[in-house]
Design a protein around this motif. Sequence first.
Motif, PDB file in Angstrom:
ATOM      1  N   THR A 167      27.597   3.006   5.504  1.00  0.00           N
ATOM      2  CA  THR A 167      26.271   2.436   5.840  1.00  0.00           C
ATOM      3  C   THR A 167      25.827   1.645   7.064  1.00  0.00           C
ATOM      4  N   VAL A 168      27.289   1.294   7.539  1.00  0.00           N
ATOM      5  CA  VAL A 168      27.297   0.459   8.850  1.00  0.00           C
ATOM      6  C   VAL A 168      26.938   1.499  10.054  1.00  0.00           C
ATOM      7  N   ARG A 169      25.813   1.051  10.945  1.00  0.00           N
ATOM      8  CA  ARG A 169      25.331   1.836  11.923  1.00  0.00           C
ATOM      9  C   ARG A 169      26.043   1.357  13.371  1.00  0.00           C
ATOM     10  N   GLU A 170      26.274   0.049  13.606  1.00  0.00           N
ATOM     11  CA  GLU A 170      26.659  -0.362  14.806  1.00  0.00           C
ATOM     12  C   GLU A 170      27.497  -1.908  14.560  1.00  0.00           C
TER      13      GLU A 170
ATOM     14  N   GLY B 223      29.177   8.906   6.488  1.00  0.00           N
ATOM     15  CA  GLY B 223      27.776   8.223   6.073  1.00  0.00           C
ATOM     16  C   GLY B 223      26.848   8.773   7.018  1.00  0.00           C
TER      17      GLY B 223
ATOM     18  N   GLY C 205      23.742   8.915   9.882  1.00  0.00           N
ATOM     19  CA  GLY C 205      23.296   8.144  11.287  1.00  0.00           C
ATOM     20  C   GLY C 205      24.748   7.926  12.057  1.00  0.00           C
ATOM     21  N   GLN C 206      24.306   7.845  13.508  1.00  0.00           N
ATOM     22  CA  GLN C 206      25.412   7.486  14.415  1.00  0.00           C
ATOM     23  C   GLN C 206      25.893   6.224  14.228  1.00  0.00           C
ATOM     24  N   PHE C 207      27.376   6.228  14.357  1.00  0.00           N
ATOM     25  CA  PHE C 207      27.987   4.802  14.489  1.00  0.00           C
ATOM     26  C   PHE C 207      28.191   4.604  15.976  1.00  0.00           C
ATOM     27  N   THR C 208      27.847   3.237  16.178  1.00  0.00           N
ATOM     28  CA  THR C 208      28.069   2.653  17.660  1.00  0.00           C
ATOM     29  C   THR C 208      29.203   1.330  17.498  1.00  0.00           C
TER      30      THR C 208
ATOM     31  N   ARG D 288      32.859  10.222  10.034  1.00  0.00           N
ATOM     32  CA  ARG D 288      31.253  10.196   9.775  1.00  0.00           C
ATOM     33  C   ARG D 288      30.968  11.600  10.013  1.00  0.00           C
TER      34      ARG D 288
ATOM     35  N   PHE E 176      27.694  12.723  10.261  1.00  0.00           N
ATOM     36  CA  PHE E 176      26.328  12.912  11.154  1.00  0.00           C
ATOM     37  C   PHE E 176      26.186  13.886  12.179  1.00  0.00           C
TER      38      PHE E 176
ATOM     39  N   TYR F  28      29.434   9.424  17.089  1.00  0.00           N
ATOM     40  CA  TYR F  28      30.185   8.362  17.429  1.00  0.00           C
ATOM     41  C   TYR F  28      29.759   7.814  18.836  1.00  0.00           C
TER      42      TYR F  28
END
Length: 94
Positions: free
Chosen positions: A18-21, A37, A39-42, A56, A58, A66
């Motif tokens: 659930t962590v995005r950034e 999860g 969405g994009q991970f940054t 991920r 996504f 990523y």
Amino acid sequence: AGNTVVFVVNGNINVKGTVREIPGFYISSQTFSVASGPGQFTLKGMIYADTLSFNRTFHSFTLPAYELIYQPHYAVTLLPYLGRNEVNWQEVGP
């Protein structure tokens, strides 16, 4: 703003799906893992680990799963705190 976040871990670092950034400098003796999860991970910072595990799922035609933004200022900020190891040798005769 203006602070440095550093995680030094003797083991694994696990990031929830659930962590995005996340910002910071992550040092792991084992695995740095990002769970699957939406969405994009940054990551804005640096990773130093024995193994990377990116899971991920996504999917997007315009955004990658990523985004790793290398920011070496995290390491440079640590230099005053790390110290230096110095070894002095001296021969002692009989």
